[in-house]
Design a protein around this motif. Structure first.
Motif, PDB file in Angstrom:
ATOM      1  N   GLU A  44     -65.344 -78.748  32.505  1.00 20.17           N
ATOM      2  CA  GLU A  44     -64.259 -79.732  32.530  1.00 20.17           C
ATOM      3  C   GLU A  44     -62.950 -79.097  32.995  1.00 20.17           C
ATOM      4  O   GLU A  44     -62.223 -79.674  33.803  1.00 20.17           O
ATOM      5  CB  GLU A  44     -64.040 -80.338  31.142  1.00 20.17           C
ATOM      6  CG  GLU A  44     -65.051 -81.358  30.732  1.00 20.17           C
ATOM      7  CD  GLU A  44     -64.858 -81.826  29.287  1.00 20.17           C
ATOM      8  OE1 GLU A  44     -63.974 -81.298  28.572  1.00 20.17           O
ATOM      9  OE2 GLU A  44     -65.614 -82.726  28.870  1.00 20.17           O
ATOM     10  N   VAL A  45     -62.641 -77.913  32.458  1.00 14.81           N
ATOM     11  CA  VAL A  45     -61.357 -77.281  32.754  1.00 14.81           C
ATOM     12  C   VAL A  45     -61.395 -76.511  34.070  1.00 14.81           C
ATOM     13  O   VAL A  45     -60.589 -76.752  34.967  1.00 14.81           O
ATOM     14  CB  VAL A  45     -60.916 -76.361  31.593  1.00 14.81           C
ATOM     15  CG1 VAL A  45     -59.656 -75.585  31.963  1.00 14.81           C
ATOM     16  CG2 VAL A  45     -60.689 -77.180  30.332  1.00 14.81           C
ATOM     17  N   PHE A  46     -62.339 -75.575  34.197  1.00 21.53           N
ATOM     18  CA  PHE A  46     -62.311 -74.675  35.346  1.00 21.53           C
ATOM     19  C   PHE A  46     -62.808 -75.306  36.644  1.00 21.53           C
ATOM     20  O   PHE A  46     -62.338 -74.953  37.719  1.00 21.53           O
ATOM     21  CB  PHE A  46     -63.123 -73.411  35.052  1.00 21.53           C
ATOM     22  CG  PHE A  46     -62.544 -72.572  33.936  1.00 21.53           C
ATOM     23  CD1 PHE A  46     -61.195 -72.284  33.874  1.00 21.53           C
ATOM     24  CD2 PHE A  46     -63.368 -72.079  32.945  1.00 21.53           C
ATOM     25  CE1 PHE A  46     -60.668 -71.518  32.844  1.00 21.53           C
ATOM     26  CE2 PHE A  46     -62.851 -71.305  31.917  1.00 21.53           C
ATOM     27  CZ  PHE A  46     -61.497 -71.024  31.859  1.00 21.53           C
ATOM     28  N   VAL A  47     -63.741 -76.225  36.568  1.00 23.02           N
ATOM     29  CA  VAL A  47     -64.297 -76.813  37.786  1.00 23.02           C
ATOM     30  C   VAL A  47     -63.617 -78.141  38.108  1.00 23.02           C
ATOM     31  O   VAL A  47     -63.073 -78.331  39.194  1.00 23.02           O
ATOM     32  CB  VAL A  47     -65.835 -76.995  37.667  1.00 23.02           C
ATOM     33  CG1 VAL A  47     -66.390 -77.666  38.912  1.00 23.02           C
ATOM     34  CG2 VAL A  47     -66.508 -75.649  37.435  1.00 23.02           C
ATOM     35  N   VAL A  48     -63.618 -79.083  37.157  1.00 19.75           N
ATOM     36  CA  VAL A  48     -63.106 -80.428  37.429  1.00 19.75           C
ATOM     37  C   VAL A  48     -61.574 -80.452  37.414  1.00 19.75           C
ATOM     38  O   VAL A  48     -60.938 -80.814  38.410  1.00 19.75           O
ATOM     39  CB  VAL A  48     -63.691 -81.449  36.427  1.00 19.75           C
ATOM     40  CG1 VAL A  48     -63.089 -82.827  36.654  1.00 19.75           C
ATOM     41  CG2 VAL A  48     -65.211 -81.494  36.542  1.00 19.75           C
ATOM     42  N   GLU A  49     -60.966 -80.068  36.287  1.00 20.21           N
ATOM     43  CA  GLU A  49     -59.511 -80.163  36.158  1.00 20.21           C
ATOM     44  C   GLU A  49     -58.776 -79.274  37.161  1.00 20.21           C
ATOM     45  O   GLU A  49     -57.785 -79.681  37.752  1.00 20.21           O
ATOM     46  CB  GLU A  49     -59.116 -79.784  34.728  1.00 20.21           C
ATOM     47  CG  GLU A  49     -57.654 -79.977  34.413  1.00 20.21           C
ATOM     48  CD  GLU A  49     -57.324 -79.593  32.987  1.00 20.21           C
ATOM     49  OE1 GLU A  49     -56.274 -78.953  32.785  1.00 20.21           O
ATOM     50  OE2 GLU A  49     -58.113 -79.910  32.076  1.00 20.21           O
ATOM     51  N   GLN A  50     -59.268 -78.048  37.338  1.00 18.24           N
ATOM     52  CA  GLN A  50     -58.595 -77.132  38.262  1.00 18.24           C
ATOM     53  C   GLN A  50     -59.131 -77.241  39.679  1.00 18.24           C
ATOM     54  O   GLN A  50     -58.718 -76.485  40.550  1.00 18.24           O
ATOM     55  CB  GLN A  50     -58.702 -75.693  37.739  1.00 18.24           C
ATOM     56  CG  GLN A  50     -57.959 -75.507  36.444  1.00 18.24           C
ATOM     57  CD  GLN A  50     -58.020 -74.081  35.908  1.00 18.24           C
ATOM     58  OE1 GLN A  50     -58.697 -73.220  36.437  1.00 18.24           O
ATOM     59  NE2 GLN A  50     -57.283 -73.840  34.839  1.00 18.24           N
TER      60      GLN A  50
END
Length: 156
Positions: free
Chosen positions: A32-38
């Protein structure tokens, strides 16, 4: 929103000790954080998880924060903390700082007192400096995001 530390549950697990729900939660949060959000396509499964300890902090039944505690000699000569994440809903509560304090303490307990090296996203340098880390290297691009190595000496 202020963090209620008493509502947090912390677990430190070796990879082999994860139940499938914990493993799914941490991989989902990392994605969620490293791939999608960022918006960063990279291979998260780097074959280091199996060699590390994993610190998970739950708020109620939700994984709110996570860090990978890396023994010396795996990523760097020094022990390291990586994959440092707070969930989007927990940001601004102080949980990030709490996660790092607990991660630093856990590294000392697991691997002995010594320097801790991290690869920080450049924008977060002041946050890590507030925890005693100092810049130790030049800015470099990792998966399209500027990073810099930082180190925390034992007495810092």
């Amino acid at each position: 929103m202020k963090l209620d530390i008493s509502s947090l549950r912390q677990y430190i697990r070796l990879f082999d000790a994860f139940n499938p729900y914990e493993l799914y939660a941490l991989l989902r949060l990392r994605s969620e954080v490293f791939v999608v959000e960022q918006n960063c396509a990279y291979l998260d499964a780097d074959n280091k998880d199996q060699l590390c300890h994993h610190l998970l902090i739950y708020q109620d039944e939700t994984l709110a924060a996570y860090a990978r505690l890396v023994p010396p000699g795996i990523s760097y000569r020094e022990m390291s903390i990586g994959r440092i994440i707070t969930s989007k809903l927990a940001r601004g509560t102080g949980l990030g700082k709490e996660l790092m304090k607990r991660s630093i303490q856990a590294c000392y307990e697991l691997f002995g007192e010594g320097p801790i090296r991290i690869a920080a996203q450049v924008y977060a340098t002041p946050f890590y400096e507030s925890l005693g880390f100092v810049v130790d290297g030049e800015v470099y691009d990792e998966d399209g995001i500027d990073h810099i190595e930082m180190i925390k000496k034992v007495d810092a």
